[in-house]
Design an enzyme around this catalytic site. Structure first.
Site, PDB file in Angstrom:
ATOM      1  N   HIS A 156       0.830  -1.226   0.000  1.00  0.00           N
ATOM      2  CA  HIS A 156       0.000   0.000   0.000  1.00  0.00           C
ATOM      3  C   HIS A 156       0.860   1.270   0.000  1.00  0.00           C
ATOM      4  CE1 HIS A 156      -3.381  -2.647   1.263  1.00  0.00           C
ATOM      5  NE2 HIS A 156      -2.430  -3.218   1.990  1.00  0.00           N
ATOM      6  N   SER A 277      14.176  22.066 -16.177  1.00  0.00           N
ATOM      7  CA  SER A 277      12.925  22.775 -16.415  1.00  0.00           C
ATOM      8  C   SER A 277      13.234  24.066 -17.157  1.00  0.00           C
ATOM      9  CB  SER A 277      12.271  23.076 -15.067  1.00  0.00           C
ATOM     10  OG  SER A 277      11.443  24.213 -15.168  1.00  0.00           O
ATOM     11  N   LYS A 283      15.515  22.683 -11.028  1.00  0.00           N
ATOM     12  CA  LYS A 283      14.879  21.392 -11.241  1.00  0.00           C
ATOM     13  C   LYS A 283      15.755  20.379 -11.970  1.00  0.00           C
ATOM     14  CE  LYS A 283      11.087  20.246 -11.123  1.00  0.00           C
ATOM     15  NZ  LYS A 283       9.690  20.074 -10.824  1.00  0.00           N
ATOM     16  N   GLU A 290       9.405   8.830 -16.472  1.00  0.00           N
ATOM     17  CA  GLU A 290       8.037   9.302 -16.738  1.00  0.00           C
ATOM     18  C   GLU A 290       7.594   8.924 -18.143  1.00  0.00           C
ATOM     19  OE1 GLU A 290       7.421  13.261 -14.028  1.00  0.00           O
ATOM     20  OE2 GLU A 290       8.842  13.387 -15.673  1.00  0.00           O
TER      21      GLU A 290
END
Ligand code: ARG
Length: 461
Positions: A156, A277, A283, A290
């Site tokens: 979980h 970024s 960043k 992804e």
């Protein structure tokens, strides 16, 4: 331009039809398979006396020249030729004349496309297996270094029990091993020759399909022609196999994304495989995992598309089936690139052993061990032990500490039967190493798993 099938037509088709009908823009990818299949077919026709040896030679030479023209980008693809099969055949007739016109004896584009596409799928199957092996190699070498690296095992997405990093990575090795086995079983099942079925019902010519199968590397010859020219199960299988691989990659990618966040910081992706970024200078983004996660969507789409195209088609060939190729090409290219970049991103990432261990120190990871201690040492039934342990966890929470470092006197406040020897049981390393059952996370069990996978890997060489 007159088409190879133009005999029964009074006028030529509309340009719009050419565009709509053509598969050439994408099936030209099958040129090598098409030429290989045609050479085998012509060789067989000559052996059977249907063509002369000289005609078969001219055909083979012409086809090899066409292959070279395509590879040197000298070949002129014309959409009016509809597909790769007719483009090659038209050029062959240009090049060698009469003999070229005899190549299509005892053959239809229906069995021709079936053999081309199957040869492609079989070839790419092996390429994907190789790419999976390389990912497994990288995971195995990291696993061997990290059998003692503590990591919170989760259910979980909550801390559950301490495991080690090798054990975690070996879970992915297990998945990729099954993926290889699935591809190999598909390869075997589908290594069957479709050519020689002609349009749907076979041919009156005295062909030798067994011989063509041998020339093309197939193990056997398909049994029923009607099925053969309408069968795309081999394409569905590779699509499903790829979807399953991508699903596995996507789960791993999700963990890499989480693990590289400030919240986890278990790993640091290399600069080489991270992105920045456009606005936030600080960043460093995990674009690679992804995209791996994202691309899983399109390969699943390709599988569903082909299932949907085939559903409800009457026997045998229908033009709908021309829609079978682009999704397969896309999935094959996607999974190949995905495996390669996953391998590099994982190979170059830094593993933050300290952070992984630190994370084990919160969440009372050794709670099950206290319950097991109460069962084994105090002869308390597990349900009751579970309840007592729950109380101990609540007590630890009250003290603001982790159960693994709670003192014996504090534990005895919860239950007086708890003995001095309990501390050892609650240590994280002990907890991890206690799980010695087959397939468990104990270092000894983890090392056995490494051995099992290594034996499997060497057995493949
Ligand atoms: N371009 C076609 C395809 O990809 C080849 C087979 C054409 N057969 C036919 N009967 N029109 O499916």
């Amino acid at each position: 331009m007159s088409k190879l099938w133009s005999g029964r037509f009074a006028t030529s088709g509309a340009a719009l039809l050419d565009q709509f009908n053509a598969s050439l823009p994408f099936d030209k990818k099958l040129y090598a398979e098409d030429i290989k299949g045609s050479i085998a077919h012509a060789t067989m026709l000559a052996k059977q006396g249907i063509l002369t040896e000289d005609e078969a030679d001219q055909i083979a030479k012409g086809l090899l020249q066409i292959k070279q023209e395509i590879e040197e980008e000298k070949f002129v693809f014309d959409i009016a030729h509809e597909d790769i099969h007719m483009s090659v055949e038209t050029r062959l007739i240009d090049l060698i004349g009469e003999a070229g016109k005899r190549l299509h004896t005892a053959r239809s584009r229906n069995d021709q496309v079936a053999v081309d596409f199957r040869l492609y799928v079989q070839k790419e199957n092996l390429v994907i297996v190789r790419a999976l092996e390389e990912v497994i190699d990288v995971l195995m070498s990291i696993a061997k270094e990290h059998t003692n690296t503590l990591l919170p095992g989760m259910t979980h997405l909550q801390h559950a029990q301490p495991i080690n990093l090798a054990f975690h990575l070996l879970a992915y090795v297990s998945m990729f091993k099954r993926d290889i086995e699935r591809l190999e079983s598909s390869y075997q099942r589908n290594n069957v020759l479709p050519l020689g079925c002609a349009a749907l019902a076979g041919t009156p010519h005295n062909i030798d399909r067994e011989y063509v199968a041998k020339l093309l590397g197939f193990d056997s010859v398909s049994v029923n022609c009607l099925d053969t020219v309408s069968d795309r199960d081999f394409a569905l299988e590779i699509l499903f196999n790829i979807s399953t691989i991508m699903m596995h990659i996507s789960r791993f990618a999700e963990e890499l994304i989480l693990w590289s966040s400030y919240e986890f910081k278990f790993i640091t992706l290399s600069d080489e495989y991270s992105t920045g970024s456009s606005i936030m200078p600080q960043k460093k983004n995990p674009d690679v995992p992804e995209l791996l996660r994202g691309k899983t969507g399109r390969v699943n789409g390709n599988l569903i598309s082909l299932l949907t195209v085939l559903k409800g088609l009457p026997l045998a060939y229908n033009k709908d089936m021309q829609e079978d190729k682009e999704g397969v090409f896309d999935s094959v290219e996607t999974v190949f690139m995905s495996l390669n970049i996953l391998k590099e991103a994982v190979r170059t990432m830094t593993i933050n052993v300290g952070r992984m261990k630190q994370a084990c120190e919160v969440g009372h990871l050794s709670a099950t061990d206290l319950a097991d201690y109460l069962v084994q040492k105090c002869n308390i039934p597990f349900r009751e032990a579970h309840f007592i342990t729950g109380r101990a966890v609540a007590h630890a929470e009250g003290l603001g500490i982790d159960l693994s470092v709670m003192s014996v006197p504090e534990l005895q406040k919860v239950d007086a039967r708890i003995g001095e020897d309990v501390s050892e049981y609650l240590s994280l390393v002990h907890s991890m190493n206690a799980r010695t059952s087959q397939g468990g996370t104990a270092v000894s069990s983890t090392c056995k798993q490494i051995e099992i996978f290594e034996t499997w890997i060497t057995s493949r060489h």
